[in-house]
Design an enzyme around this catalytic site. Structure first.
Site, PDB file in Angstrom:
ATOM      1  N   SER A 168       3.410  -2.414  10.273  1.00 26.35           N
ATOM      2  CA  SER A 168       4.853  -2.421  10.551  1.00 26.35           C
ATOM      3  C   SER A 168       5.555  -3.710  10.130  1.00 26.35           C
ATOM      4  CB  SER A 168       5.119  -2.111  12.035  1.00 26.35           C
ATOM      5  OG  SER A 168       4.698  -0.792  12.328  1.00 26.35           O
ATOM      6  N   ASN A 216       0.872  -1.183   0.000  1.00 27.07           N
ATOM      7  CA  ASN A 216       0.000   0.000   0.000  1.00 27.07           C
ATOM      8  C   ASN A 216       0.906   1.231   0.000  1.00 27.07           C
ATOM      9  OD1 ASN A 216      -1.791   2.070   0.540  1.00 27.07           O
ATOM     10  ND2 ASN A 216      -2.087   1.493   2.687  1.00 27.07           N
ATOM     11  N   GLU A 269      -6.538   4.646   8.208  1.00 27.77           N
ATOM     12  CA  GLU A 269      -6.339   6.089   7.958  1.00 27.77           C
ATOM     13  C   GLU A 269      -7.571   6.699   7.302  1.00 27.77           C
ATOM     14  OE1 GLU A 269      -2.704   5.659   5.805  1.00 27.77           O
ATOM     15  OE2 GLU A 269      -1.648   5.084   7.634  1.00 27.77           O
ATOM     16  N   HIS A 277      -9.253   1.138   5.201  1.00 27.87           N
ATOM     17  CA  HIS A 277      -7.944   1.323   5.852  1.00 27.87           C
ATOM     18  C   HIS A 277      -8.145   2.251   7.052  1.00 27.87           C
ATOM     19  CE1 HIS A 277      -3.832   2.614   6.549  1.00 27.87           C
ATOM     20  NE2 HIS A 277      -3.450   1.534   5.895  1.00 27.87           N
ATOM     21  N   GLU A 305      -5.391  -5.249  10.513  1.00 35.69           N
ATOM     22  CA  GLU A 305      -4.378  -4.210  10.719  1.00 35.69           C
ATOM     23  C   GLU A 305      -4.639  -3.508  12.052  1.00 35.69           C
ATOM     24  OE1 GLU A 305      -2.330  -2.959   6.818  1.00 35.69           O
ATOM     25  OE2 GLU A 305      -3.923  -1.562   7.251  1.00 35.69           O
ATOM     26  N   GLY A 312       2.367   1.850  10.901  1.00 35.18           N
ATOM     27  CA  GLY A 312       3.341   2.939  10.842  1.00 35.18           C
ATOM     28  C   GLY A 312       4.061   3.214  12.155  1.00 35.18           C
ATOM     29  N   LYS A 350       0.032   4.242  -0.129  1.00 33.49           N
ATOM     30  CA  LYS A 350      -0.628   5.411   0.482  1.00 33.49           C
ATOM     31  C   LYS A 350      -0.482   6.628  -0.454  1.00 33.49           C
ATOM     32  CE  LYS A 350       0.646   3.611   5.004  1.00 33.49           C
ATOM     33  NZ  LYS A 350       0.357   3.743   6.402  1.00 33.49           N
TER      34      LYS A 350
HETATM   35  C1  PEP Z   1      -0.640   0.133   5.905  1.00 37.02           C
HETATM   36  O1  PEP Z   1      -0.633   1.330   5.640  1.00 37.02           O
HETATM   37  O2  PEP Z   1      -1.540  -0.617   5.480  1.00 37.02           O
HETATM   38  C2  PEP Z   1       0.463  -0.390   6.721  1.00 37.02           C
HETATM   39  C3  PEP Z   1       0.398  -1.620   7.139  1.00 37.02           C
HETATM   40  O3  PEP Z   1       1.487   0.487   6.971  1.00 37.02           O
HETATM   41  P1  PEP Z   1       2.913   0.116   7.637  1.00 37.02           P
HETATM   42  O4  PEP Z   1       3.371  -1.176   6.999  1.00 37.02           O
HETATM   43  O5  PEP Z   1       3.787   1.261   7.274  1.00 37.02           O
HETATM   44  O6  PEP Z   1       2.683  -0.041   9.090  1.00 37.02           O
END
Ligand code: PEP
Length: 251
Positions: A209, A10, A95, A93, A164, A170, A12
């Site tokens: 992460s 992803n 965010e 997601h 997630e 992040g 973003k």
């Molecule tokens: C994401 O944005 O779906 C995500 C898992 O981000 P990160 O791997 O940076 O934690």
């Protein structure tokens, strides 16, 4: 037949044309791609260009807006996403839920609209840090999942669920494989309740992460069918490291 691990990047709100080289390098790692199914979800503006360059990897979007008879300046419909070359869309997601106030009902409507035009969907769910500390993680995820899952007879066929944890995205922090396994088993049983036997093939990804160092351990957790990767998917070097860990598991 065991499915190949599904590894989705992803990007973003990142990705200028200069990043096409990263997508190309990921796509050219053909040997590893035989043992893992790999996809990138770049911003809308890069879907078409990556689709044209890439032979092996999937390409998806990070959002879409169902057509509901209203005008929607600045939005992109599932049909437009598909027309640009995407095969799937990430929905819900954390965010988007937090910064764009997307509710479970909105995510369900988006998922149904995306499936209706033949796109695959990845529905994201996760708990806050407070919910995990209070021992309410599974309860919170179950409620989110119930409200967000698309209805319809064939919905499970093109569905992927991504667990997630909001506190892990992040942050550099991750749950333990045991914690992930417990959530994934709960998600699987809820999927079976919702869709019946058809849910057996729904992939459940872990996201939050994931990096080259922890990918193998996270992928070893029970019921983990792949990973959704944010930051570490933006360079071919780190994303290919994660793909290599998955390919190892898939062999
Ligand atoms: C994401 O944005 O779906 C995500 C898992 O981000 P990160 O791997 O940076 O934690």
């Amino acid at each position: 037949m065991t499915q190949r691990p599904y590894i989705v990047g992803n990007w973003k709100m990142n990705g200028m044309r200069a990043m096409l080289g990263e997508a190309r390098a990921i796509d050219r790692a053909a040997e590893r791609l035989i043992k893992a199914e790999v996809a990138l979800a770049p911003p809308f503006t890069m879907i078409h260009a990556i689709r044209r360059e890439a032979q092996l990897i999937g390409v998806g979007a990070q959002n879409c807006q169902p057509e509901d008879g209203l005008e929607h300046t600045g939005e992109i419909s599932p049909a437009m996403v598909k027309d640009a070359g995407a095969g799937f869309v990430i929905l819900g997601h954390c965010e988007r839920r937090a910064h764009h106030h997307e509710t479970d009902a909105m995510i369900k409507a988006k998922a149904e609209a995306a499936l209706a035009v033949g796109l695959g969907v990845i529905v994201c769910v996760g708990e806050t840090g407070e919910q995990r500390k209070a021992g309410q993680a599974e309860q919170a995820i179950a409620a989110r999942l119930k409200g967000s899952l698309p209805g319809g007879d064939n919905a499970a066929e093109k569905l992927t669920v991504a667990y997630e944890p909001i506190w892990a995205v992040g942050s550099g922090r991750t749950p333990t494989p045991d914690e992930i396994g417990a959530v994934h088993r709960m998600i699987r049983s809820q999927l079976m309740e919702t869709y019946g036997e058809g849910a057996a093939a729904v992939r459940i990804l872990y996201g939050g992460s994931v990096n080259v160092e922890n990918a193998a351990e996270l992928l070893s957790a029970d019921e983990v069918g792949g990973v959704l990767v944010g930051g570490a998917s933006r360079s071919a070097e780190s994303f290919l490291g994660i793909i290599a860990a998955a390919a190892e598991r898939g062999s």
